[in-house]
Design an enzyme around this catalytic site. Structure first.
Site, PDB file in Angstrom:
ATOM      1  CD  GLU A  47       1.075   0.478  -1.948  1.00 54.24           C
ATOM      2  OE1 GLU A  47      -0.060   0.525  -2.473  1.00 54.24           O
ATOM      3  OE2 GLU A  47       1.282   0.091  -0.784  1.00 54.24           O
ATOM      4  CD  GLU A 102      -2.399   2.682   0.766  1.00 53.68           C
ATOM      5  OE1 GLU A 102      -3.500   2.150   0.988  1.00 53.68           O
ATOM      6  OE2 GLU A 102      -1.859   2.630  -0.352  1.00 53.68           O
TER       7      GLU A 102
HETATM    8  O1  IFM Z   1      -3.061  -3.735  -2.468  1.00 55.13           O
HETATM    9  C1  IFM Z   1      -3.145  -2.444  -1.964  1.00 55.13           C
HETATM   10  C2  IFM Z   1      -2.021  -2.183  -0.985  1.00 55.13           C
HETATM   11  O2  IFM Z   1      -2.028  -3.104   0.054  1.00 55.13           O
HETATM   12  C3  IFM Z   1      -2.142  -0.808  -0.392  1.00 55.13           C
HETATM   13  N1  IFM Z   1      -2.285   0.196  -1.418  1.00 55.13           N
HETATM   14  C4  IFM Z   1      -3.257  -0.047  -2.465  1.00 55.13           C
HETATM   15  C5  IFM Z   1      -3.045  -1.421  -3.060  1.00 55.13           C
HETATM   16  C6  IFM Z   1      -4.071  -1.667  -4.186  1.00 55.13           C
HETATM   17  O3  IFM Z   1      -5.363  -1.586  -3.684  1.00 55.13           O
END
Ligand code: IFM
Length: 489
Positions: A375, A192
Site C-alpha cells: 500500500e 496492519e
Molecule cells: O484505507 C486504509 C487501508 O484500509 C489500510 N491502510 C491505510 C489505508 C489509508 O488509511
C-alpha cells in the site's frame, strides 16, 4: 495518524510546474527490474457493500458504523463501491489499465458467518469467481485473509482479546485456502495488525472502539498468534505458495535533540514499526518498551514466539508518511504533530525519502527474502478536473507526484540491493476510509457514489503507462523543508 481531527487545508495540490513536469515519461528515466509487479489494492469492507448477501453475517465494522459519531460523515459500508455486484466490470477496468496484480481482502463474515463452524459456500463462491475473473484477465490475485472486519459474533466472545479468536482465524484461513489454494501464489494473513490493535483497542477510533493500553497489548499478541497459527495451516494446505504478512510503517523522528523527545520517539518506533516486524522477524517483542509501558506478557504462552516467527516469504510494506515525535507535556492538549513538509488531505506529511530509508532498514534488520509495497498512496482534495478520453477527469497531479516520488524511492532502494518485488497503489478506488467515511479519497479511479460510475483519474492513466513501460521519469529533487504546514509547532 488517522485522527479525524487532523484534516488540514494545506496540501500538495495545485498546478505548479513541479507537478506538470512529473506527468510525463521524459528526462532521466528510472527503470524498475524486469518482472516488477505493478498493481492496486483494496479491502473487502471498504469496497464490497452487500452486507447481507448470500449468508454474510455482521462484522465489527458494520456494528461500529451504526453508532452515531464513530464515522466522520455518518456513513457505513452498506453500499461502498458495490464491488460485490460490479466485480466483473472492476476486473475489466483493471485489465484495461494493464495492472499485473490485485490485492484484495476476503471477508471472514462471508466465509464463516458464525465466525467458526460451518463454511458458507455461497460466500466463498464470490471470491472463487473473482479469482477466476482476475486470472482470465491476466491479473495475479493477491488475497489478504484479514483486513479488520472481524465477525461480530467473535467480538461478542472477546474478539482479539481472546486467544480463541486466533484459533478461529486459523480454521477460517484453512477453509479459504482449501477452496482457492490451487490458484493463489501468495497468501497474506493479516493487514496492519498495528492498526487493528492500536486503533481498535487503545485509541478507540476503529472497531470495536475500546480504549485500553493493556487490551492493545493482548490484541496485538493474539493477532500475531493468529498469523502464526494460520501460517502453519497455509503451509500445509498450500506448500508451494508464498506466505506473507502486511505491516504498516510510520518511521518516527524526534522533533528536537531534547532527550525527552528522543526517548518518546524510540517508544513510538518500537510500537509502530517494530512491535510486529520484530516478532515475525525472530527478534521478539521490543523488551524495553514492553517493560516501560508495563506489559506483563501474560498472554504469551510457551511456543507462541516460535509460531509467530515461522519463516515468511514476503513482507508487505504499507507506507504513507513519517511521524515527527515530541514528548507529551503536562496538560498537553495539542492535537497535531509538527510537520515540516506539505501534507495530504488526511493531514499526513508527504515525505518520500522516509520510504527509501525504511526499505533499507527493513532489509538490513530482518533480511526477508522479498519485500513488496502493498500500500502506498494518498487522499487529495481532487478538486480540479480536465477533459480526457474518459470524459471529465480528476486532474490529480498532486497524487501523481506523490506516487511518482515514492516509486522513485523504491527504485533507489532496489539499486542499493533491497529486494522489493512490486508496488501496489492504495487504492484502486475511492472507497470507505474507515473513521473518515467517504471523506478521504485515496483512489486512482474516481467513484461517483451516487451513480457508482468509475472514472480513472489522471494518476491512473499515468500509472498505467508506468506499469506498461516499467519506467518512470525521475521526479527530481524533493521540495525544501518548511514547504508544508507547521501544525502548532
Ligand atoms: O484505507 C486504509 C487501508 O484500509 C489500510 N491502510 C491505510 C489505508 C489509508 O488509511
Amino acid at each position: 495518524m488517522n485522527h479525524p481531527t487532523t484534516t488540514t487545508a494545506a496540501h500538495a495540490g495545485g498546478n505548479d510546474d513541479r507537478f506538470r513536469r512529473s506527468d510525463a515519461i521524459a528526462g532521466d528515466e528510472l527503470t524498475l527490474p524486469d518482472g516488477f509487479i505493478w498493481g492496486s489494492a483494496t479491502s473487502s469492507f471498504q469496497i464490497e457493500g452487500s452486507p447481507d448477501a448470500d449468508g454474510k453475517s455482521e462484522s465489527i465494522w458494520d456494528r461500529f458504523c451504526s453508532v452515531p459519531g464513530n464515522v466522520l460523515d455518518g456513513t457505513d459500508g452498506d453500499v461502498a463501491c458495490d464491488h460485490y455486484t460490479r466485480w466483473s466490470d472492476d476486473v475489466a477496468l483493471m485489465a484495461s489499465m494493464g495492472l499485473h496484480a490485485y490485492r484484495f481482502s476476503i471477508a471472514w463474515t462471508r466465509v464463516l458467518p458464525g465466525g467458526t463452524g460451518a463454511v458458507n459456500h455461497a460466500g466463498l463462491d464470490f471470491y472463487d469467481r473473482l479469482v477466476d475473473g482476475l486470472l482470465s484477465a491476466g491479473i495475479t490475485p493477491m488475497p489478504t485473509l484479514y483486513h479488520w472486519d472481524l465477525p461480530q459474533v467473535l467480538d461478542d466472545q472477546g474478539g482479539w482479546l481472546s486467544r480463541d479468536t486466533a484459533h478461529a482465524f486459523a480454521d477460517y484461513a484453512e477453509a479459504v485456502v482449501e477452496r482457492l489454494g490451487d490458484r493463489i501464489g501468495t497468501w497474506t494473513t493479516l493487514n496492519e495488525p498495528f492498526v487493528s490493535a492500536n486503533h481498535g483497542y487503545v485509541t478507540g477510533e476503529h472497531a470495536p472502539g475500546h480504549t485500553s493500553l493493556s487490551e492493545g497489548f493482548a490484541a496485538s499478541h493474539h493477532l500475531l498468534l493468529a498469523h502464526g497459527l494460520a501460517g502453519e495451516r497455509i503451509r500445509s494446505a498450500a506448500p508451494d505458495a508464498d506466505l506473507a504478512i502486511v505491516l504498516n510503517f510510520t518511521p518516527a523522528t524526534p522533533a528536537s535533540d531534547d532527550p525527552a523527545d528522543i526517548a518518546e520517539c524510540a517508544i513510538q518506533n518500537d510500537l509502530q514499526n517494530r512491535w510486529y516486524a520484530d516478532p515475525v522477524g525472530g527478534l521478539g517483542y521490543p523488551e524495553e518498551t514492553a517493560a516501560a509501558l508495563g506489559w506483563d506478557r501474560s498472554e504469551v504462552l510457551d511456543g507462541d514466539m516460535a509460531l509467530i516467527s515461522m519463516p515468511i516469504d514476503l513482507l508487505g510494506v504499507n507506507f504513507y508518511s513519517r511521524q515527527i515525535v515530541r514528548a507529551p507535556l503536562p496538560d498537553d492538549n495539542r492535537a497535531e504533530e509538527p510537520k515540516e513538509f506539505a501534507t495530504t488531505a488526511m493531514g499526513w506529511e508527504i515525505h518520500p525519502p522516509s520510504l527509501g530509508e525504511l526499505l533499507r532498514e527493513l532489509d538490513s534488520r530482518y533480511g526477508f527474502s522479498k519485500l513488496m509495497i502493498t500500500e502506498n498512496g494518498c487522499a487529495m482534495p481532487d478538486d480540479t478536473r480536465v477533459e480526457s478520453a474518459h470524459g471529465s477527469q480528476v486532474d490529480d497531479l498532486d497524487r501523481l507526484d506523490y506516487v511518482q516520488r515514492h516509486i522513485a524511492q523504491v527504485h533507489s532502494a532496489i539499486e542499493d540491493g533491497v529486494p522489493v518485488v512490486g508496488y501496489l497503489v492504495w487504492s484502486l478506488f475511492d472507497n470507505f476510509e474507515w473513521a473518515w467515511g467517504y471523506t478521504g479519497r485515496f483512489g486512482i479511479v474516481e467513484v461517483d457514489f451516487d451513480t457508482q460510475r468509475r472514472t480513472p483519474k489522471r494518476s491512473a492513466d499515468w500509472f498505467s503507462k508506468v506499469a506498461a513501460s516499467n519506467v518512470l521519469a525521475d521526479p527530481g529533487p524533493e521540495p525544501e523543508s518548511g514547504s508544508g504546514a507547521s501544525a502548532d509547532a
